[in-house]
Design an enzyme around this catalytic site. Sequence first.
Site, PDB file in Angstrom:
ATOM      1  N   SER A 217      54.038 -20.570  81.529  1.00 35.66           N
ATOM      2  CA  SER A 217      54.502 -21.218  82.753  1.00 35.66           C
ATOM      3  C   SER A 217      53.984 -22.634  82.942  1.00 35.66           C
ATOM      4  O   SER A 217      54.611 -23.423  83.652  1.00 35.66           O
ATOM      5  CB  SER A 217      54.102 -20.371  83.966  1.00 35.66           C
ATOM      6  OG  SER A 217      52.693 -20.238  84.052  1.00 35.66           O
ATOM      7  N   HIS A 245      59.095 -16.167  83.765  1.00 37.73           N
ATOM      8  CA  HIS A 245      59.736 -17.485  83.736  1.00 37.73           C
ATOM      9  C   HIS A 245      60.886 -17.530  82.734  1.00 37.73           C
ATOM     10  O   HIS A 245      61.163 -18.577  82.145  1.00 37.73           O
ATOM     11  CB  HIS A 245      58.697 -18.569  83.423  1.00 37.73           C
ATOM     12  CG  HIS A 245      57.730 -18.790  84.540  1.00 37.73           C
ATOM     13  ND1 HIS A 245      58.003 -19.630  85.600  1.00 37.73           N
ATOM     14  CD2 HIS A 245      56.520 -18.246  84.790  1.00 37.73           C
ATOM     15  CE1 HIS A 245      56.985 -19.610  86.449  1.00 37.73           C
ATOM     16  NE2 HIS A 245      56.072 -18.784  85.971  1.00 37.73           N
ATOM     17  N   LYS A 276      61.032 -14.757  91.475  1.00 40.57           N
ATOM     18  CA  LYS A 276      61.410 -16.081  90.978  1.00 40.57           C
ATOM     19  C   LYS A 276      62.931 -16.183  90.926  1.00 40.57           C
ATOM     20  O   LYS A 276      63.561 -16.414  91.946  1.00 40.57           O
ATOM     21  CB  LYS A 276      60.736 -16.348  89.631  1.00 40.57           C
ATOM     22  CG  LYS A 276      59.216 -16.467  89.763  1.00 40.57           C
ATOM     23  CD  LYS A 276      58.542 -16.747  88.462  1.00 40.57           C
ATOM     24  CE  LYS A 276      57.052 -17.063  88.652  1.00 40.57           C
ATOM     25  NZ  LYS A 276      56.270 -15.991  89.297  1.00 40.57           N
TER      26      LYS A 276
END
Length: 430
Positions: A217, A245, A276
Amino acid sequence: MSLNALFPKLSLPLRGLQLLRSRTLTASSRPYGAVAQARSVLETELESIRVAGTWKGERVITSKQGAHISVDGSSGDILNFCANNYLGLSSHPEVIQAGIEALQNYGAGLSSVRFICGTQDLHKKLEQKLAQFHEREDCILYASCFDANAGLFEVLLGPEDAVLSDELNHASIIDGIRLCRAKRLRYKHMDLNDLEDKLKESQSSRLRLVVTDGVFSMDGDVAPLVGICDLAEQYGALVFIDECHATGFLGIRGRGTDELLGVMDRVHIVNSTLGKALGGAAGGYTVGPKPLIDLLRQRSRPYLFSNSLPPPVVGSATRAVELLLASNEIAQSMAAKTMRFRNGMTQAGFTIAGAAHPICPVMLGDARLASLMADDMLKLGVYVIGFSYPVVPKGKARIRVQISAAHTDSDIDRTVDAFIQTGRKHGVIS
């Protein structure tokens, strides 16, 4: 007449009372001394953070999460380029509506852990959708991916096993591994030769698990999963990836790093997040073989001792997954936007770490510089944050920019222009 004379049997001698009172006062004063000492230690540590220029303030957003936001203390429309809202689903109308309907139909929360009275059909539906999305046998939900990482390794691995972890894995992976009793080996970042050495070193172990972030990340670099899977198969090891991610936007259908690199059938366990790309609210999960998921339901402490995910969160995440199962259009829009920003910044003279990922770290080196530039960017209407130690290694401070499918080309160009103006002001570029 003395108290001793009046109450010879009921009263302590006066001297005894005085001694008791003295001891009580002394005992009661001790904690306050300890608190004062602790306060001094804490204030010293806080001051060292301020002096180092690594203090992390919290700006207050006064609007919904999105590409355009309102920030307390700043006037006008602010471009947001530091959220994990990769697909722009945090404020997608269908995702919001699904959360509202779940709130109305299922309530605000369960007031229970899953195995007592905290499992609704809503939770089972989301677990089924996530297993389908990742093409795995089963899924278990957690309150966060941090919890998913904390709950996996101590259940799967014992003293006779070994875990081989990339040195730059996320803090939650590191903490999760610390909880297990397996032999722990750390290999150099994305170094397949060092990984092979560690696999050879651990050949006497019963189970071996290679553990890596799919995407790291802080730098946006992608793990070499093809090589990792080749080595794992050669030496009889399992492969785990954290896809926080990557889920939703990497790979042709947005399935993640394993799809991007063509190893979906060779990665055995995947942990990821709902916080996310998949709606951005909260929650994490593990997908993998059904016997593993069944065992996690029986023994994973963060699962057993944490309240169930609230229905509005589950409803929103379910709709986000359904949108991605129905179409890859949103995921496919990411590549061009990402390269537009990276190319514009590189041409201006900035150093951008990683390659082709929406995480675009603008490398600056100095923590104070990163913080000052981020403040100046906000004055120009662009919300970004400086990252410094201990989030990243000392000397590796940066402003981490994150591209969202919700950003327009105009948003990206405006941000590049703001970076150029700020970079010149601070002597980063000429």
